[in-house]
Design a protein around this motif. Structure first.
Motif, PDB file in Angstrom:
ATOM      1  N   UNK A 254       6.144  16.390   3.880  1.00  0.00           N
ATOM      2  CA  UNK A 254       5.869  17.073   5.152  1.00  0.00           C
ATOM      3  C   UNK A 254       7.065  16.951   6.075  1.00  0.00           C
TER       4      UNK A 254
ATOM      5  N   UNK B 118       0.835  -1.209   0.000  1.00  0.00           N
ATOM      6  CA  UNK B 118       0.000   0.000   0.000  1.00  0.00           C
ATOM      7  C   UNK B 118       0.867   1.254   0.000  1.00  0.00           C
ATOM      8  N   UNK B 119       1.930   1.233   0.843  1.00  0.00           N
ATOM      9  CA  UNK B 119       2.773   2.431   0.970  1.00  0.00           C
ATOM     10  C   UNK B 119       3.464   2.773  -0.330  1.00  0.00           C
TER      11      UNK B 119
ATOM     12  N   UNK C 121       3.710  12.747   2.333  1.00  0.00           N
ATOM     13  CA  UNK C 121       4.015  12.759   3.767  1.00  0.00           C
ATOM     14  C   UNK C 121       5.515  12.825   3.985  1.00  0.00           C
ATOM     15  N   UNK C 122       6.311  12.230   3.065  1.00  0.00           N
ATOM     16  CA  UNK C 122       7.762  12.445   3.122  1.00  0.00           C
ATOM     17  C   UNK C 122       8.074  13.912   2.890  1.00  0.00           C
TER      18      UNK C 122
ATOM     19  N   UNK D 240      -0.715   1.217   7.114  1.00  0.00           N
ATOM     20  CA  UNK D 240       0.121   1.985   6.196  1.00  0.00           C
ATOM     21  C   UNK D 240      -0.004   3.471   6.473  1.00  0.00           C
TER      22      UNK D 240
ATOM     23  N   UNK E 241      -4.549  -1.230   5.464  1.00  0.00           N
ATOM     24  CA  UNK E 241      -4.626   0.182   5.083  1.00  0.00           C
ATOM     25  C   UNK E 241      -4.403   1.139   6.261  1.00  0.00           C
TER      26      UNK E 241
ATOM     27  N   UNK F  13       6.264   8.893  12.052  1.00  0.00           N
ATOM     28  CA  UNK F  13       7.471   9.635  11.682  1.00  0.00           C
ATOM     29  C   UNK F  13       7.178  11.129  11.608  1.00  0.00           C
ATOM     30  N   UNK F  14       6.028  11.481  10.971  1.00  0.00           N
ATOM     31  CA  UNK F  14       5.667  12.893  10.866  1.00  0.00           C
ATOM     32  C   UNK F  14       5.400  13.468  12.254  1.00  0.00           C
TER      33      UNK F  14
ATOM     34  N   UNK G 184       2.041   4.373   9.888  1.00  0.00           N
ATOM     35  CA  UNK G 184       3.508   4.393   9.882  1.00  0.00           C
ATOM     36  C   UNK G 184       4.013   5.794   9.588  1.00  0.00           C
ATOM     37  N   UNK G 185       3.422   6.413   8.544  1.00  0.00           N
ATOM     38  CA  UNK G 185       3.867   7.772   8.228  1.00  0.00           C
ATOM     39  C   UNK G 185       3.488   8.726   9.349  1.00  0.00           C
TER      40      UNK G 185
ATOM     41  N   UNK H 180       0.175   9.282  -1.241  1.00  0.00           N
ATOM     42  CA  UNK H 180       0.170   9.646   0.183  1.00  0.00           C
ATOM     43  C   UNK H 180       1.576   9.648   0.751  1.00  0.00           C
ATOM     44  N   UNK H 181       2.296   8.527   0.559  1.00  0.00           N
ATOM     45  CA  UNK H 181       3.610   8.393   1.198  1.00  0.00           C
ATOM     46  C   UNK H 181       4.555   9.472   0.706  1.00  0.00           C
TER      47      UNK H 181
ATOM     48  N   UNK I  78      -1.015   3.384  -2.684  1.00  0.00           N
ATOM     49  CA  UNK I  78      -1.192   4.759  -2.204  1.00  0.00           C
ATOM     50  C   UNK I  78       0.153   5.468  -2.132  1.00  0.00           C
TER      51      UNK I  78
ATOM     52  N   UNK J 131      10.429   3.805   6.193  1.00  0.00           N
ATOM     53  CA  UNK J 131      10.186   4.702   7.323  1.00  0.00           C
ATOM     54  C   UNK J 131      10.769   4.129   8.608  1.00  0.00           C
TER      55      UNK J 131
END
Lengths: 230, 193, 113
Positions: free
Chosen positions: A69, A54-55, A66-67, C71, C68, C78-79, C74-75, A62-63, A59, A133
């Motif tokens: 951000x 998914x990451x 967000x990286x 996933x 889902x 970190x954020x 995880x972000x 999204x990833x 999707x 991550x």
């Protein structure tokens, strides 16, 4: 005191609303997405770890952002902690901080192991729990140990941030390659019917790049804080 | 089936422990102790992630919550006990007879001890060479809280601080007893100019 | 039920956020809320049970947990850590500008201007 009772009452109302909505959760919740990903996730993306699938594929949009951000937050930390001056504490220089010898020796022993474990987690992100991550965070923690060994270690923050920016652009480019090969934005650039081993090249490449980017970002953040602390 | 029951029992126990940790973080007064509590909190959440079938999230939480988050909390809390003084006078105001026994040092030490702060005196060469006209800019752009300089004509030590800072007012009240010490406050400008 | 207990953690975080007198304490409470939200997402993704979402050649019998929410979370972790770092860095700046990190004193200084 009356304010606290009002506050607790409001929170109790929130809890009651949540409790009522949890009674109907079976109507809101369905398993179509889960079943689809379980049935065709491996065939579509070549990743046995469906979270990575998914990451990095379904999707990826999204990833990637967000990286982004993360990059923006790092830039914010550096901009706020910007110092044109070198602060020198008179008292600090009088009794210099000494790390115990045992701690230094143990840190030297553990540091390569942690680094190796971080890279292991990054590289095997598509077949086992892990990925860019998480591995990036472990690598950053390993680098943090270096500061325990040598508290006065000099780090060039500007260079690290520059590498991070270049890496982010490279990640965007690799992710956009699929528009040439497949005609779709932000997905695997190998064909959909390629074998799982071929698709794994893309997964490992992107995991390594994201991992390095996250590690550099966290490294920058704690270097900025350690400079503040000196 | 017996195994599964054991797992859900562990999950309930950990959730109750998590609530206890959250309550103790909220009611605790000492920020230093809270760092330890928040590290424990993050490790308990990590084990709950594993029980909820999310090992990926647990790895990320352990890596970040066990080292990097406590570090940044420790540094920012220790920085918030600090009073940075820039010594431009460079005479026996701070250091007399090769020791911290000058009259200014005694005053500042009494002040910082009273408000549980940590005194940090620096005399950076490049900063001290700046003219007196740029003191306000220096104070606003860096973390320096107080600038010590000497007025030779009146033989008075001038301590310059920010008018926005509550500590400058407290120092002014404390320095009223001394004849040769004068506290000056910079006028406020918009934050972030 | 597990999601209810997790929601209690989020509410405790809200309570602390609204009663805290100290900026650092507020940041701690934001961290609690963040952990609670992550745990709530994972709880809701794990309602039907199942194994961890790493599959072999055949599908596991009991199904898998929903990958889902994992996933997304995880972000978030970190954020969230970097945003906490940003907030703490701002706290240091606020201390050196106002000389205090107590909300009440900062507000009185601002209004007394």
């Amino acid at each position: 005191m009356i304010k606290q009772f009002v506050l607790i009452g409001l929170l109790a109302i929130l809890f009651a609303v949540f409790f009522v909505s949890m009674q109907d959760i079976q109507e809101l919740y369905n398993t179509f997405g889960k079943d689809y990903i379980a049935a065709s996730g491996f065939a579509d993306t070549g990743s046995r770890n469906l979270v990575t699938a998914i990451l990095l594929d379904y999707r990826l949009f999204d990833s990637l952002f967000e990286a982004g951000i993360l990059l923006i937050a790092v830039s914010g930390v550096i901009w706020i902690s910007k110092h044109e001056i070198e602060e020198k504490n008179a008292q600090f220089m009088l009794d210099k901080f000494n790390t115990p010898d045992l701690f230094v020796t143990f840190s030297r022993l553990v540091y390569p192991l942690m680094l190796a474990f971080g890279f292991y987690v990054i590289i095997n992100g598509h077949v086992s729990p892990g990925g860019g991550f998480q591995g990036g965070a472990i690598v950053a923690t390993a680098i943090l140990i270096l500061y325990y060994i040598d508290a006065d270690k000099e780090t060039n923050i500007g260079l690290i941030v520059t590498i991070e920016k270049i890496l982010y652009i490279a990640i965007l480019l690799v992710a956009s390659l699929s528009i040439v090969t497949r005609g779709e934005f932000f997905t695997n650039f190998f064909a959909l019917d390629a074998s799982a081993d071929t698709k794994a090249i893309y997964l490992v490449l992107l995991n390594v790049m994201i991992g390095m980017k996250v590690a550099l970002g966290l490294w920058t953040i704690f270097t900025a804080f350690l400079k503040e602390g000196r | 089936m017996g195994n599964l029951d054991m797992l859900s029992l562990t999950a309930y126990a950990l959730q109750v422990l998590l609530i206890i940790m959250a309550v103790s973080i909220v009611v605790h007064k000492n920020n230093g102790t809270i760092i330890i509590l928040i590290t424990t909190f993050s490790l308990i959440t990590a084990s709950l992630y594993v029980i909820n079938k999310a090992p990926d999230v647990a790895i990320a939480e352990v890596a970040i919550g066990s080292a990097i988050i406590p570090l940044i909390y420790v540094i920012s809390i220790s920085r918030q006990r600090e009073f940075i003084v820039l010594d431009k006078a460079m005479d026996d105001f701070i250091i007399a007879d090769n020791a911290f026994t000058g009259v200014g040092y005694v005053l500042l030490k009494r002040f910082t001890d009273f408000y549980h702060l940590e005194l940090n005196i620096c005399n950076d060469v490049r900063l001290c060479s700046l003219g007196a006209g740029r003191d306000q800019l220096l104070c606003e752009q860096t973390n320096v809280d107080l600038i010590v300089s000497k007025d030779d004509e009146r033989n008075v030590y001038v301590l310059k601080g920010k008018a926005s800072s509550i500590l400058t007012y407290k120092l002014e009240a404390m320095a009223r007893d001394y004849d040769n010490i004068e506290v000056v406050k910079f006028k406020d400008r918009d934050f972030g100019d | 039920m597990n999601p209810l207990l997790t929601f209690v953690v989020i509410l405790i975080g809200f309570y602390g956020l609204s009663t805290s007198t100290n900026i650092i304490k507020s940041v701690f409470c934001v961290t609690i809320i963040e952990s609670g939200v992550i745990l709530l997402f994972l709880n809701l993704g794990n309602l039907d049970g199942g194994v961890i979402p790493v599959i072999g050649d055949t599908l596991p019998v009991g199904g898998i947990a929903d990958p889902l929410p994992q996933a997304l979370m995880i972000t978030t972790i970190v954020i969230g850590s970097t945003v906490t770092a940003l907030a703490l860095m701002l706290c240091i700046k606020v201390f050196h500008h106002y000389g205090t990190v107590e909300w009440a004193e900062i507000l009185s200084r601002e209004s007394g201007k």
